[in-house]
Motif scaffolding. Structure first.
Motif, short mmCIF file in Angstrom:
data_model
loop_
_atom_site.label_atom_id
_atom_site.label_comp_id
_atom_site.label_asym_id
_atom_site.label_seq_id
_atom_site.Cartn_x
_atom_site.Cartn_y
_atom_site.Cartn_z
N ARG A 34 0.84 -1.21 0.00
CA ARG A 34 0.00 0.00 0.00
C ARG A 34 0.86 1.25 0.00
N LEU A 35 1.90 1.28 0.84
CA LEU A 35 2.79 2.44 0.92
C LEU A 35 3.50 2.68 -0.41
N ALA A 36 4.09 1.61 -0.97
CA ALA A 36 4.82 1.74 -2.23
C ALA A 36 3.89 2.20 -3.35
N ALA A 37 2.66 1.68 -3.36
CA ALA A 37 1.70 2.06 -4.41
C ALA A 37 1.38 3.55 -4.34
N LYS A 38 1.27 4.09 -3.14
CA LYS A 38 0.99 5.52 -3.01
C LYS A 38 2.14 6.36 -3.55
N VAL A 39 3.37 5.91 -3.30
CA VAL A 39 4.53 6.64 -3.80
C VAL A 39 4.60 6.57 -5.32
N ASN A 41 2.09 6.04 -7.34
CA ASN A 41 0.98 6.86 -7.82
C ASN A 41 1.37 8.33 -7.89
N HIS A 42 2.06 8.79 -6.85
CA HIS A 42 2.51 10.20 -6.80
C HIS A 42 3.45 10.50 -7.96
N GLU A 43 4.35 9.57 -8.26
CA GLU A 43 5.32 9.79 -9.34
C GLU A 43 4.63 9.76 -10.70
N ILE A 44 3.68 8.83 -10.88
CA ILE A 44 2.98 8.72 -12.15
C ILE A 44 2.22 10.01 -12.46
N ARG A 45 1.66 10.63 -11.43
CA ARG A 45 0.87 11.84 -11.64
C ARG A 45 1.74 13.00 -12.13
N SER A 122 3.39 0.18 -19.05
CA SER A 122 4.11 1.45 -18.91
C SER A 122 4.33 2.18 -20.22
N SER A 123 4.31 1.46 -21.35
CA SER A 123 4.48 2.13 -22.64
C SER A 123 3.32 3.06 -22.95
N ASN A 124 2.20 2.92 -22.21
CA ASN A 124 1.04 3.78 -22.42
C ASN A 124 1.10 5.09 -21.63
N ILE A 125 2.09 5.21 -20.75
CA ILE A 125 2.20 6.42 -19.92
C ILE A 125 2.27 7.67 -20.78
N ASP A 126 3.05 7.59 -21.87
CA ASP A 126 3.26 8.77 -22.72
C ASP A 126 1.97 9.34 -23.28
N VAL A 127 0.94 8.48 -23.43
CA VAL A 127 -0.32 8.93 -24.01
C VAL A 127 -1.44 8.96 -22.98
N ASN A 128 -1.05 8.97 -21.69
CA ASN A 128 -1.99 9.19 -20.59
C ASN A 128 -3.05 8.11 -20.48
N VAL A 129 -2.64 6.86 -20.72
CA VAL A 129 -3.54 5.72 -20.57
C VAL A 129 -3.25 5.02 -19.24
N SER A 130 -4.27 4.45 -18.62
CA SER A 130 -4.13 3.82 -17.32
C SER A 130 -3.09 2.69 -17.33
N VAL A 131 -2.34 2.60 -16.25
CA VAL A 131 -1.35 1.53 -16.07
C VAL A 131 -1.59 0.91 -14.70
N ALA A 167 -4.47 -0.21 -9.85
CA ALA A 167 -4.83 0.44 -11.10
C ALA A 167 -4.67 1.95 -10.92
N TYR A 168 -3.76 2.53 -11.69
CA TYR A 168 -3.54 3.97 -11.65
C TYR A 168 -4.33 4.59 -12.81
N GLY A 169 -5.58 4.94 -12.55
CA GLY A 169 -6.45 5.44 -13.60
C GLY A 169 -7.10 6.75 -13.21
N THR A 170 -8.39 6.92 -13.56
CA THR A 170 -9.10 8.13 -13.16
C THR A 170 -9.13 8.26 -11.64
N SER A 171 -9.14 7.11 -10.97
CA SER A 171 -8.85 7.04 -9.53
C SER A 171 -7.84 5.93 -9.36
N THR A 172 -7.20 5.88 -8.22
CA THR A 172 -6.22 4.83 -7.96
C THR A 172 -6.85 3.79 -7.05
#
Length: 344
Positions: A34-39, A41-45, A122-131, A167-172
């Motif tokens: 849970r802790l690692a996922a929050k970190v 998530n923060h970086e992905i944003r 992760s290859s979808n990050i550049d186009v703002n797709v959920s990972v 899931a890092y999407g519209t919500s996490t």
């Protein structure tokens, strides 16, 4: 306390008695994830604002170009788990070999190993797709107090004690199972707390969605081609074809299909005869979650959780989702495919 007000921490404590190895160690491990996922998530944003997207310049053990966020997520999860000395070993899709976690002052007494795909899609990050992040947890089979061994990781998926994804999407969302159903938790970013938002997740009895990369249609086995043709025909239930939905991020496609009903397939092809998804880091954890949510997962012929792994980065075909659709795909594979069935 109502479900919608229950935090992940409170849920873990309330359900710990349902876990047959209840010693608190698994609960601490879930909390570490849970802790690692929050970190992460923060970086992905931050994507698009700082230089964390694009290729890192390295090639992983699968021969794929690593993305910068692959490396970042892998390091964040690995260091969180190592610093807390909560597992005796870690295996990652981004690592060539498994990592032995040593205790500070003594041989490792921890009972669990963790396997992960730190940033799926992760290859979808550049186009703002959920990972997403996928994880799988096993009890070690090597003696406690000794270093973890490869055999600790090469266990059948049926031996998993917990599995989940973020899931890092519209919500996490953090979704996981310990073998007593599937529950989903949504992150409140204002206070950094996960709340139970999707209790007892189940596949709908009838699925309407099929998710597969149809661009490889000409390379599919005959049974897979016949199944896709079947999906495009008018079905008896509502006199319309099934709906095609394919994002290209396993976590996103899986999550949607579990909520709305459907099947995700990454089959064997003439290009990838053994499939493309990794058994240990992707297929086993998702299959465990799928079955706990009332679905089915196979390689087109064999139950995924019954496959005995032979190597850390083993690939297999993957059919996962609503029972009805997976069984129909298996019927076509058995009847029409002339290729040899996978052997393990």
């Amino acid at each position: 306390m109502s479900n919608k007000h229950m935090t992940l921490g409170e849920f873990i404590i309330s359900k710990q008695k349902d876990f047959k190895y209840s010693s608190g160690e698994l609960s601490r491990l879930i909390n570490s994830i849970r802790l690692a996922a929050k970190v992460v998530n923060h970086e992905i944003r931050k994507a698009g604002l700082v230089d964390i997207t694009g290729a890192a310049g390295d090639i992983n053990v699968q021969g794929e170009a690593q993305q910068k966020l692959d490396v970042l997520a892998n390091d964040l999860f690995k260091q969180t788990l190592i610093n807390r000395e909560i597992v005796c070993g870690i295996a990652s899709e981004e690592e060539d070999d498994f990592v032995v976690v040593e205790g500070q002052n003594k041989a490792n007494e921890n009972k669990y190993v963790l396997l992960m795909d730190p940033l799926d899609g992760s290859s979808n990050i550049d186009v703002n797709v959920s990972v997403g992040t996928i994880f799988s947890i096993y009890r070690r089979i090597s003696p406690v107090g000794t270093p973890a061994t490869k055999e600790d990781f090469l266990q059948k998926g049926s031996e998993q004690v917990a599995a989940g994804y973020v899931a890092y999407g519209t919500s996490t969302m953090l979704v996981f199972t310990t073998g007593n159903g599937v529950n989903g938790f949504t992150l409140n970013p204002a206070i950094g707390t996960f709340y139970l938002s999707h209790p007892n997740m189940q596949y709908p009895e009838i699925g309407r969605i099929y998710s597969v990369s149809e661009g490889y249609f000409t390379h599919f086995q005959e049974g897979m081609k016949r199944f896709l043709i079947h999906c495009k025909e008018l079905n008896e239930a509502d006199n319309r074809p099934y709906t095609a939905r394919y994002i290209g991020s396993l976590v996103s496609d899986f999550h949607r299909n579990m909520i709305k009903g459907g099947v995700y397939i990454y089959p064997a092809t003439a290009i990838t005869p053994k499939g493309k998804l990794r058994l240990l880091y992707e297929c086993n954890p998702m299959a465990f979650i799928c079955e706990q949510a009332g679905g089915k997962a196979s390689d087109g012929f064999t139950r995924i959780l019954d496959i005995k792994p032979t190597e850390l980065h083993q690939r297999v075909p993957f059919y996962c989702g609503s029972n009805q659709l997976v069984e129909k795909a298996e019927e076509f594979m058995t009847e029409f495919s002339t290729e040899e069935k996978p052997t393990y």
